[in-house]
Design a protein around this motif. Sequence first.
Motif, PDB file in Angstrom:
ATOM      1  N   LYS A   1     -74.288 -53.544   9.597  1.00 55.98           N
ATOM      2  CA  LYS A   1     -74.451 -52.648   7.903  1.00 55.98           C
ATOM      3  C   LYS A   1     -73.666 -53.209   7.556  1.00 55.98           C
ATOM      4  CE  LYS A   1     -78.153 -49.109   9.243  1.00 55.98           C
ATOM      5  NZ  LYS A   1     -78.308 -47.946   8.013  1.00 55.98           N
TER       6      LYS A   1
ATOM      7  N   GLU B   1     -82.069 -50.427   2.463  1.00 50.04           N
ATOM      8  CA  GLU B   1     -80.937 -49.716   2.075  1.00 50.04           C
ATOM      9  C   GLU B   1     -80.876 -50.951   0.691  1.00 50.04           C
ATOM     10  OE1 GLU B   1     -78.216 -50.300   5.065  1.00 50.04           O
ATOM     11  OE2 GLU B   1     -78.912 -47.691   6.139  1.00 50.04           O
TER      12      GLU B   1
ATOM     13  N   GLU C   1     -89.890 -48.443   9.801  1.00 49.13           N
ATOM     14  CA  GLU C   1     -88.456 -47.491   9.512  1.00 49.13           C
ATOM     15  C   GLU C   1     -88.708 -46.777   8.464  1.00 49.13           C
ATOM     16  OE1 GLU C   1     -84.762 -49.631  10.476  1.00 49.13           O
ATOM     17  OE2 GLU C   1     -85.038 -50.144   9.380  1.00 49.13           O
TER      18      GLU C   1
ATOM     19  N   ILE D   1     -83.770 -42.626   8.552  1.00 58.08           N
ATOM     20  CA  ILE D   1     -82.366 -44.285   8.629  1.00 58.08           C
ATOM     21  C   ILE D   1     -80.654 -43.364   8.144  1.00 58.08           C
ATOM     22  CG2 ILE D   1     -81.896 -46.454   7.982  1.00 58.08           C
ATOM     23  CD1 ILE D   1     -84.222 -47.953   7.569  1.00 58.08           C
TER      24      ILE D   1
ATOM     25  N   SER E   1     -82.597 -43.759  13.432  1.00 57.73           N
ATOM     26  CA  SER E   1     -81.579 -43.093  14.167  1.00 57.73           C
ATOM     27  C   SER E   1     -82.130 -43.404  15.853  1.00 57.73           C
ATOM     28  CB  SER E   1     -81.755 -41.356  13.640  1.00 57.73           C
ATOM     29  OG  SER E   1     -81.508 -41.194  12.558  1.00 57.73           O
TER      30      SER E   1
ATOM     31  N   ILE F   1     -81.656 -50.822  15.471  1.00 53.39           N
ATOM     32  CA  ILE F   1     -80.697 -49.662  16.243  1.00 53.39           C
ATOM     33  C   ILE F   1     -79.726 -49.802  14.890  1.00 53.39           C
ATOM     34  CG2 ILE F   1     -78.985 -48.312  17.226  1.00 53.39           C
ATOM     35  CD1 ILE F   1     -81.785 -50.737  19.057  1.00 53.39           C
TER      36      ILE F   1
ATOM     37  N   GLY G   1     -76.760 -47.577  13.592  1.00 57.52           N
ATOM     38  CA  GLY G   1     -75.367 -46.641  14.497  1.00 57.52           C
ATOM     39  C   GLY G   1     -75.488 -46.668  15.665  1.00 57.52           C
TER      40      GLY G   1
END
Length: 254
Positions: free
Chosen positions: A11, A100, A170, A175, A216, A236, A238
């Motif tokens: 991101k 997003e 997803e 998320i 997550s 993936i 984070g």
Amino acid sequence: MRKTLIAGNWKMNLDWDEAMTLFANLVKLEAENHINVEVAVFPPSTYLRHFYELKKGRNSGLGIGAQDCSAHESGAYTGETAASMIASVGAQYILVGHSERREYHNESNHSLSDKVIQALKYGLSPVFCCGEKLEDRENENQTFVIDNQLDSTIFNLSEEDFSKVIIAYEPVWAIGTGKTASPEQAQEMHSFIRGLVQSRYGHDVAEKCRILYGGSMKPSNAKELLSQPDVDGGLIGGASLSIKEFAQIIDSSV
Ligand code: PEP
């Protein structure tokens, strides 16, 4: 046999030094370990060329991709980056339709279809994201939503083009929230998606189609999620920003 893909979506995180350190650590991890899954990262696109040079210099098999591309070929679209440009700096993948982007940039099925077409035109493998929102899940509309997201976009592709697409399921409610779909929920949706692919393109294409789970995923849940028969890898967020966690997820998939 579908090859597992573990993909990290960075991101809009990590400055130059942090990104270089993380990528160099990944290259080192790959060199020192026997990794028999495909691993790819999706950094901010300003880093892609440097990553390409770095991996070329080290003979690394890590994949790199951009997080988005323009729906247009070229021209007066200030701030956008064309798929041809992303391909020209050495990327192999492109994320299309991340939730997003759908939410904050109002990406429509029409523009997502154009993005996929642009990506394919320049030899990039689109990782096409789909997923239902929390209210869809609460109203038990998840299969309807996914069917619609695929039917009006990538299911318009020819069989040859579709075969180059990777799907990422997803669920939006999972998320970045710390909530994960249970392994059973993930398997149910992946199997549903494979069924849709089979109805549209037939058994052989469906069997080869890779469907990643995203939402997550972390070291504590990766093994169970990745061991589901229709889960062919992970996207993936984070946890891909930590070399330790990402390495543990890669390990879980072997
Ligand atoms: C994502 O951004 O695609 C994602 C799955 O994020 P996270 O792992 O942080 O939920």
